[in-house]
Design an enzyme around this catalytic site. Structure first.
Site, PDB file in Angstrom:
ATOM      1  N   HIS B  71       0.837  -1.202   0.000  1.00 54.06           N
ATOM      2  CA  HIS B  71       0.000   0.000   0.000  1.00 54.06           C
ATOM      3  C   HIS B  71       0.868   1.247   0.000  1.00 54.06           C
ATOM      4  CE1 HIS B  71       0.691  -0.800   4.288  1.00 54.06           C
ATOM      5  NE2 HIS B  71       0.479   0.494   4.500  1.00 54.06           N
ATOM      6  N   HIS B  73       1.500   3.821   1.978  1.00 51.77           N
ATOM      7  CA  HIS B  73       2.121   4.516   3.110  1.00 51.77           C
ATOM      8  C   HIS B  73       3.632   4.551   2.917  1.00 51.77           C
ATOM      9  CE1 HIS B  73      -1.420   4.055   6.127  1.00 51.77           C
ATOM     10  NE2 HIS B  73      -1.493   5.154   5.405  1.00 51.77           N
ATOM     11  N   ASP B  75       6.105   4.218   4.860  1.00 50.49           N
ATOM     12  CA  ASP B  75       6.930   3.173   5.461  1.00 50.49           C
ATOM     13  C   ASP B  75       6.789   1.852   4.710  1.00 50.49           C
ATOM     14  OD1 ASP B  75       4.343   2.910   6.381  1.00 50.49           O
ATOM     15  OD2 ASP B  75       4.932   1.969   8.261  1.00 50.49           O
ATOM     16  N   HIS B  76       6.038   1.883   3.614  1.00 52.25           N
ATOM     17  CA  HIS B  76       5.950   0.692   2.777  1.00 52.25           C
ATOM     18  C   HIS B  76       6.407   0.957   1.346  1.00 52.25           C
ATOM     19  CE1 HIS B  76       3.715  -1.959   5.614  1.00 52.25           C
ATOM     20  NE2 HIS B  76       3.493  -0.776   6.175  1.00 52.25           N
ATOM     21  N   HIS B 160      -7.253  -1.509   5.795  1.00 49.97           N
ATOM     22  CA  HIS B 160      -6.180  -0.580   6.152  1.00 49.97           C
ATOM     23  C   HIS B 160      -6.295   0.777   5.451  1.00 49.97           C
ATOM     24  CE1 HIS B 160      -2.510   0.605   7.992  1.00 49.97           C
ATOM     25  NE2 HIS B 160      -1.923   0.816   6.818  1.00 49.97           N
ATOM     26  N   GLU B 206       1.834  -8.419   9.882  1.00 51.63           N
ATOM     27  CA  GLU B 206       2.163  -7.253  10.704  1.00 51.63           C
ATOM     28  C   GLU B 206       1.692  -7.517  12.128  1.00 51.63           C
ATOM     29  OE1 GLU B 206       0.021  -4.228  11.769  1.00 51.63           O
ATOM     30  OE2 GLU B 206      -1.708  -4.362  10.428  1.00 51.63           O
ATOM     31  N   HIS B 418       6.791  -5.637  11.724  1.00 47.72           N
ATOM     32  CA  HIS B 418       6.049  -4.390  11.870  1.00 47.72           C
ATOM     33  C   HIS B 418       5.377  -4.326  13.240  1.00 47.72           C
ATOM     34  CE1 HIS B 418       3.241  -1.130  10.852  1.00 47.72           C
ATOM     35  NE2 HIS B 418       3.982  -0.911   9.780  1.00 47.72           N
TER      36      HIS B 418
END
Lengths: 748, 572
Positions: B71, B73, B75-76, B160, B206, B418
């Site tokens: 996705h 974000h 941090d991804h 999410h 996660e 995570h």
């Protein structure tokens, strides 16, 4: 992996074939179904998902047709559990369905609940719960539906299904290893809190199913019901109307089963729903509020305020729209209560135009309304107020004479005003009360007649509710009156009981086609009806002729009902019928009252040995018309009290020797010609002792006597329980007072 | 065969998610995130280690079969332009359609913050982002993609954020799922995670909330609405600092619904252009939202917020109540700080805080106790008299959700990423004890090796198969067996494994034929006369049992002999 090819099963699906072959004789079934089950079970282990699902559906079809006690259910259950975690959603769906049917079959077995099978039911409940967390919507819906159908689940399991957090057992059975307390484990960790998940589900169908099951399960545990209510409160905010409606239905269901206890924290939600823009929701909410008990006056008041606001805002529920008002609905009751309370609240609402008829109807609900208003107003003032408002003629004339023309006093507006006024007219109230009682009695009788008239057209529950509430009102009235009025009110209660039994019996005769072994509910109902009529016959003295005719007609009807159940060749019933007809003819012989059409037709049919006449059509002829002219009716009763003996300090005796039993008897309305026996029962042995009425002291109305009677057949035991009851012999047995005595002694 | 799992980021921490998984020679990189807490080289995953996994490969393109992003974000996805444009990876990159649409917005926004506000050295340019996006192959939900001959991937809905996916990957018989971030309970605008039940060797999940069990979201929503309603009905202003994507839309749908029901007329504003731009994408990507939104879409687009009004900066000084969504979420600067300075001194106003705030931000200061004054910098100090409401909406699943998903998928092994170490340790215990699965939570740059199940294809001779299906005629069971469709009857055969041939199952006599051997029978002699006395004196049962053995032994003895022969042959 699901790359496996899906193969369609050739020919018609097995489930259909099984269903088509169903209506064969059930005797040869076990052998065949066993073979079928084995075949299908082996198919359910196949590699093709569609075939597996079809096999499970086939098993379900076989199981539906199978006997509850055969081992088929166990085998099917085994198969279903094996495939519960299948990769294919169709198979999982079929598996959930099959488990649900198995659960039903298990529960249908006799003695299933008693034999410590709780664990098994709980396990099945948990298995279904774990399926309610499935990723497939269909499976979730099915699982929730199945959960709602479960029978007798233990409370711990139920509570866990509401909470996502693992509930620690209060007994502290969490195992302690090496001084470290381990948290309790669940067999299926995901089964925890499935309802909390269910009501948050993405699909409204799942939420609806979850909501329905929440309600269905809440009748098993009050603690569960309370917590479920909290969840349901959240669901009232749901954005789908279907879910909100289901929530209200669930609440209504819970209220009907008496497991809905509304607390203050829930009130704002109900109040919000009362002024909802959706008429259906408002209506459902009023229905619920009509059924619940609000524990605090404050809550009740707020409910009323909002109800009034709702009334003002939405004129469509204005109750006198078509002049037709049926007292059966809790909603109407609520509205009545509201309209009455309106006048007691501030001046703002005084202009609300409430038709007179409402107040007239409210009189019959006096008990409820005065309960509802609590300490605010006393019953007398409320009644006088209602009469005044409804324009009951008696009130006006009476008041005029009592208050020497002070007519302005009728214009009651505040509670204080009523109080002051009532104090003035205190003397007249007693006489007034009786007339008012008569008034409300008449209204009740009318209501009962109407309920009788609509017994065919509407739901039996509604009729039952009407009769029950009428009876409640009667009991309240009876407790406040004495003499022949009181006796008559008691008689009416019995009468209503009989009417209710008749309605239910005729309904269950219509419905019931199966003649199972042993006593059925129908037998029980008929027995109750007989007892009720017997009580009417024997427990009252001073019947006038009309009333006796009325009771005899009921007896005729009861015998007819029994005939329609047992068939027209039951000799005993025919004899009873004959006796009753003779009695009726005898009563009407001098022409003082007329034999009704119903009785005449029955006599005709009886004389013709019921040839060419249908019992059911005869039943239809009965016309309910309770008589209100009761003359000098008296209630016969007897109270038996054993002296110097209770279970803590029992009297002592010597085994095998007679023991003296001292007791007090008080008789009400016994005539000198009545005979009285005392029956004493210990186990199998019965002893009858004659009591001489002449030895009783007191006046004609109440006679008292204290005496000691020897009881001969004391058993060879440390202690025994003696049952005693009075019997008169005027007609048949009359159980007028029973008392359990516990005695014990020491063997010497 | 084994699955090698190298955790490059988000091992025992939250940030820079990046896991490289080697299955049967194929190397898949799941997520390529950056750590927001660091500003040096630690912000990116240590890609060199991934290269080291394949000593023969010359560059990243050769070493890694594909990159899959779950996705948008940061941090991804934050390190993706760096990996493709700076490190020079030119292989396929997969992500879902919404991620592909929204990722450039996020990346560019962050690049601007990094370069323009912090004045850092530029890691990649806007052109790099565009270039990187060109390499992306979009994925649809439940679409099976054949990356190459052996490797298959498939995306499943994860909840999410818009476009978040769980990735299923399979090489040969070895299969695994990488969840990315997911949510097991549905939001207003997003559905719950949804995945098929499959045979899995490994699940990488996660574990942000590995220890928390959340209560019903209804209660949280109610509290939030109550606080907001109370504030605006008292004439106060509500400041809702949010990130542009996700929570902003969620909260706005919630408020918009409430406004509609309660018939409120107070304006709701969106401050940032980014949010408005994101709303546009949300409107287009209805197919990726929750069932509720999809249902109501036919009547009206739920992202066309009825009560949201056009906003201008001067409005913050206007009197009267209003609700304002402003970025960034933790009041670390930007417009939300500006508004906070203006509104904080009034008791009537309300500031909502997101679920967690990074230490050092104003949000964090407000969360930890209720300060009366806050020093923004040396010169400015604000009196904080406004009300504070902490939001507890989270798009991450809670511990119960992780357990539920794990139980549902029932993999053989679980790897937690995570999350925070102590919580992960707790969850590992639970998974191992309650679900009976092996569970690991490797730190960054650690490798976990997972054995996989291997299915073996076996041929069967025709004679063996017919031998299986024909029913053994044993007594009165015969009839029942016929009805039983073969049932679970046992069949006897010999498994023959030869070099460079598929193993096969055959019948006993076929083996003799194959080996070209005669059938040998071993006969046991009845006890010799000389030992008769001995036997009589010691054990009579022995005698009878031996005789029994002779009766039965003709078949089984040969079998054992022939299997021994077979063993010799195989060992050659």
């Amino acid at each position: 992996m699901d790359e496996r090819p899906s193969v369609s099963v050739p020919g018609p699906p097995y489930a259909e074939r099984a269903r088509a072959a169903e209506p064969r004789a059930s005797t040869g079934l076990s052998e065949r179904s066993e073979a079928e089950v084995r075949a299908l079970a082996s198919m359910s282990r196949g590699i093709y998902p569609l075939a597996r699902a079809e096999a499970l559906r086939g098993l379900a079809a076989v199981l539906e047709a199978a006997d509850t006690c055969s081992g088929v259910a166990e085998q099917c259950y085994g198969c279903a559990v094996e495939l519960m975690r299948d990769e294919d959603e169709g198979v999982r769906l079929a598996s959930v369905r099959l488990i649900a049917i198995c659960m039903d079959k298990f529960a249908g077995r006799e003695g299933w609940d008693g034999n410590g099978n709780g664990d098994q039911t709980d396990l099945m409940f948990l298995q279904l719960s774990s399926m309610a967390r499935d990723m497939s919507t269909k499976v979730r819906i099915e699982a929730f539906n199945a959960l709602g159908k479960s029978h007798r689940v233990s409370e711990g399991v139920l509570l866990q299904s509401l909470s996502k957090k693992v509930i620690k057992p209060s007994t502290g059975s969490g195992s302690i290893i090496k001084g470290k307390k381990l948290p309790p484990k669940l067999i299926f960790p995901c089964a925890a809190g499935i309802f909390a998940h269910g009501i948050e589900d993405e699909f409204y169908q799942v939420r609806t199913a979850a909501c329905k099951s929440l309600g269905a399960l809440s009748k098993f545990s009050t603690q569960y019901a309370q917590k479920a209510l909290d969840l349901l409160m959240d669901m009232m905010n749901d954005d789908t109307e279907a879910v909100r409606m289901q929530t209200l239905h669930t609440l209504f269901y819970m209220a009907t089963y008496g497991c809905l206890s509304v607390q203050e924290m829930h009130m704002h939600m109900f109040l919000g729903l009362l002024i909802d823009t959706n008429a259906l929701i408002r209506d459902a909410t009023r229905k619920i509020l009509g059924l619940v008990n609000l524990p605090k006056l404050q809550m009740f008041k707020s409910a009323i305020d909002v109800l009034i606001t709702s009334l003002e805002k939405n004129p469509e529920i204005s109750m006198s729209s078509d002049g037709e008002l049926i007292l059966d609905k809790p909603r109407i009751k609520a509205l009545l209560i509201v309209s009455i309370s309106v006048s007691f609240s501030d001046d703002k609402h005084n202009k609300l135009d409430i038709p007179e008829i409402i107040f007239l109807h409210a009189i019959s609900l006096l008990g409820k309304i005065s309960c509802a208003l609590g300490e605010v107003v006393d019953q007398n003032s409320l009644l006088s107020y209602l009469c005044q408002k409804s324009g009951t003629p008696f009130w006006k004339t009476r008041l005029l004479s009592a208050e020497s023309g002070e007519t302005e006093g009728c214009n009651v507006e505040t509670v204080a005003g009523i109080r002051a006024q009532i104090e003035k007219t205190e003397k007249s109230t007693e006489c007034l009360d009786q007339v008012l009682t008569m008034q409300s009695m008449k209204t009740i009788i009318e209501t009962v007649e109407r309920a009788w008239a609509m017994r065919k057209s509407c739901n039996i529950c509604d009729v039952r509710t009407i009769l029950r509430s009428c009876k409640e009102e009667l009991i309240i009235l009876a407790s406040n009156s004495s003499g022949s009025t009181g006796a008559f009110l008691c008689f009416l209660c019995e009468y209503l009981d009989a009417v209710q039994f008749i309605v239910e019996t005729s309904r269950s005769i219509q419905l019931d086609n199966s003649y199972g072994l042993g006593p059925t509910s129908l037998d029980v109902l008929l027995k109750k009806l007989d007892t009720s009529i017997l009580r009417m016959k024997c427990c009252y003295a001073g019947f006038n002729r009309e009333m006796e005719v009325q009771v005899c007609e009921l007896a005729l009807l009861a015998n007819l009902l029994r005939l329609s159940k047992d068939g027209i060749h039951s000799k005993l019933v025919l004899e009873k019928l004959h006796w009753t007809i003779n009695r009726l003819e005898c009563l009407c012989a001098d022409g003082s009252c007329e034999l009704s059409y119903f009785s005449r037709e029955i006599k005709k049919a009886f004389d013709a040995n019921f040839v060419g006449s249908d019992v059911c059509t005869l039943l239809e002829l009965f016309h309910l018309k309770p008589k209100t002219d009761y003359g000098m009716l008296k209630a016969i009763s007897a109270v038996l009290q054993v002296r110097d003996n209770d279970s803590e300090n029992p009297s002592s005796y010597v085994c095998g020797l007679p023991v003296g039993v001292s007791f007090d008897v008080s008789l009400c309305n016994f005539s000198r010609h009545d005979r009285l026996w005392l029956r004493m029962i210990v186990g199998e042995s019965i002893q009858h002792t004659f009591l001489e009425i002449s030895s009783f002291g007191g006046n004609d109305e109440v006679k008292c006597c204290s005496t000691t009677i020897p009881f001969f057949a004391t058993p060879m035991a440390w202690s025994f329980v003696l049952r005693m009851m009075n019997e008169t012999t005027e007609m048949e047995k009359l159980i007028s007072g029973g008392i359990d005595t516990y005695r014990s002694g020491h063997l010497e | 065969m084994a699955i090698e799992c190298l955790v490059l980021g988000a091992g025992q921490e939250v940030g820079k998610s990046c896991v490289v998984v080697t299955i049967g020679g194929k190397r898949v990189m799941f997520d390529c995130g950056m750590h927001m807490g660091y500003h040096d080289s630690r912000r990116y995953p240590d890609f060199a280690r991934a290269l080291a996994l394949a000593p023969s490969a010359a560059d990243y393109t050769a070493a890694i079969s594909c990159v899959v992003i779950t996705h948008f974000h940061l941090d991804h996805i934050g390190a993706l332009p760096y990996f493709t444009e700076v490190c020079g990876y030119h292989g396929p990159v997969y992500m879902t359609y919404p991620t592909k649409a929204l990722a450039p917005l996020m990346l560019e926004d962050y690049r601007k913050v990094m370069v323009d506000q912090r004045g850092e050295e530029e890691q990649y340019s806007y052109e790099d982002i565009l270039c990187c996006m060109k390499k992306v192959i979009p994925l649809d939900l439940k679409q099976t993609v054949q990356v190459d001959k052996d490797l298959v991937i498939r995306a499943y809905y994860a909840g999410h954020v818009l476009g978040a996916a769980m990735i299923y990957a399979k090489v040969g018989d070895a299969a695994m799922v990488y969840t990315g971030d997911y949510n097991m309970t549905p939001d207003r605008h997003l559905g719950a995670a949804q995945i098929d039940r499959m045979k899995l060797d490994l699940l990488i999940t996660e574990s942000t909330y590995a220890k928390t069990v959340r209560d019903s979201k209804h209660a949280r929503e109610r509290e939030f609405l109550k606080a907001v309603h109370k504030c605006v009905s008292g004439g106060g202003k509500v400041l809702i600092p949010t990130f542009a994507l996700g929570r902003a839309q969620e909260l706005c749908i919630l408020l918009d619904d409430y406004w509609e029901r309660m018939n409120l007329k107070i304006p709701i504003y969106f401050s940032a252009g980014l949010t408005i731009q994101a709303n546009m994408y949300y409107k287009m990507l209805i197919g990726w939202t929750s069932q509720k939104i999809k249902n109501s879409y036919t009547v009206h687009n739920p992202f066309d917020f009825k009560h949201v009004c056009h906003f201008e900066r001067s409005f913050i000084n206007n009197p009267g109540p209003c609700v304002l969504f402003a970025t960034p979420g933790m009041i670390s600067g930007g417009f939300s700080l500006e508004v906070f300075k203006k509104w904080a001194p009034s008791e009537k106003n309300l500031v909502t805080l997101p679920g967690y705030c990074v230490a050092g931000t104003i949000g964090h200061k407000l969360m930890s106790g209720k300060p009366t004054t806050i020093d923004i910098d040396k010169d400015t100090r604000i009196d904080v008299r406004c009300q504070i409401h902490q939001l507890s909406f989270s798009p991450h699943t809670d511990s119960k959700g992780i357990m539920d998903l794990t139980e549902y998928l029932s993999p053989n092994h679980v790897i937690l990423v995570h999350g925070e170490k102590p919580q992960m340790a707790f969850l590992k215990e639970r998974i191992e004890s309650e679900l009976g699965m092996q569970c690991y939570y490797p730190a960054n740059n650690e490798t976990v090796s997972i054995p996989t199940t291997q299915n073996l294809r076996i041929n069967a001779t025709e004679k063996f198969i017919t031998g299986c299906s024909s029913t053994p005629q044993t007594g009165n069971n015969a009839q029942k067996q016929n009805l039983g469709f073969g049932g679970c009857t046992e069949a006897r055969g010999i498994l023959l494994m030869e070099k460079s041939k598929t193993p096969k199952i055959l019948c006993e006599d076929e083996l003799l034929h194959l080996l070209g051997m005669e059938k040998h029978l071993v006969h046991f002699e009845p006890l010799p006369c000389s030992r008769m006395k001995e036997a009589e004196s010691t054990d009579e049962p022995l005698l009878s049992s031996r005789i029994e053995e002779v009766k039965q032994s003709d078949g089984s003895a040969v079998q054992q002999a022939s299997l021994a022969d077979l063993g010799c042959e195989r060992n050659e």
